[in-house]
Design an enzyme around this catalytic site. Sequence first.
Site, PDB file in Angstrom:
ATOM      1  N   LYS A 152       0.801  -1.229   0.000  1.00 12.12           N
ATOM      2  CA  LYS A 152       0.000   0.000   0.000  1.00 12.12           C
ATOM      3  C   LYS A 152       0.838   1.285   0.000  1.00 12.12           C
ATOM      4  CE  LYS A 152      -4.501  -1.096   0.362  1.00 12.12           C
ATOM      5  NZ  LYS A 152      -5.556  -0.519  -0.466  1.00 12.12           N
TER       6      LYS A 152
ATOM      7  N   SER B  71       0.553  -9.910  -0.762  1.00 15.25           N
ATOM      8  CA  SER B  71       0.326  -8.459  -0.722  1.00 15.25           C
ATOM      9  C   SER B  71       0.705  -7.807   0.598  1.00 15.25           C
ATOM     10  CB  SER B  71      -1.135  -8.154  -1.053  1.00 15.25           C
ATOM     11  OG  SER B  71      -1.997  -8.875  -0.190  1.00 15.25           O
TER      12      SER B  71
END
Length: 330
Positions: free
Chosen positions: A58, A311
């Site tokens: 992110k 992720s």
Amino acid sequence: MKIYNNLPVTLNDIIEAQQRIKGHVYKTGMPKSNYLSERCNGTIHLKFENMQRTGSFKIRGAFNKLASLSREEREQGVIACSAGNHAQGVSLSCAMLGIDSKVVMPCTAPSSKVAATADYSAEVILHGNSFNDTISKAHELIELENRIFIPPYDDAKVIAGQGTIGLEILEDLYDVDNVIVPIGGGGLISGIAIALKSINPTINIIGVQAVNVHGMAKSFHEGQFLSHRTTGTIADGCDVSTPGKLTYEIVKELVTDIVVVTEEEIKRGMIDLIQRNKIVTEGAGALASAAILSGKLKGYIENKKTVSLISGGNIDLSRISEITGLNHVH
């Protein structure tokens, strides 16, 4: 090379993002997993975004968005809302760029993510129990304090930042056949799809969501913008019931397929990554590996080169002991 003119983000935007984040964000490793490769008769590489700064991909999108703000916008200060990983990406990016930040997080956010967000620089405001509650609180503060909102996924600069992962994949494995990506709101898969498909349109981009929350999968398969959520998921980083408007348009155009996995399959993916690959991952980070182990992608990955994207790795230790305590032995 293929030019996609009708999409909100271009390959050039992603190349610019790569220049912007250079030196602030890690290029993460992508080793081969012998265990997963043997299990599915293909070559599987793991892209380690769990080893990224703040423990998740992110920060790429957050830093690209924040670094693109004008001086006047930076002086206004920013606000974000997130259950964890976007919050940390915004908080650390603001620390690096000298921007005042507030982050609204739900009261249910994992305590480790709340603590990390506050440690980087942001003022954390705990409010409500769902993403909708946090968004409404953030908008209230935008009105009151005239801050700039930093969206978690449905924003061209955020999508371009996440797309830098696609460029790194091609640097390390130019002849990749498939890239498997977790989906929440869709910013990650959108950016990666634009980067990869613009350079090599034959690469399959495959998304994975939890069976409990899969708005993007439902929208993709039914050909219209829809929501879906029955209950929460261990993949809390992907607990987004309604996809982004921009991201849905990109996914509809560029993604090959989206599969859903059960909570048991996600847990099994997490356990196998810990036991066999020595990788600690959060639930969302194990979605791609869970899909591979489930056999649902067999037709794509046998005798092919596949990248499975991990992720993020931000998980409370109590959650790990809960999952590994299930005595799932393979």
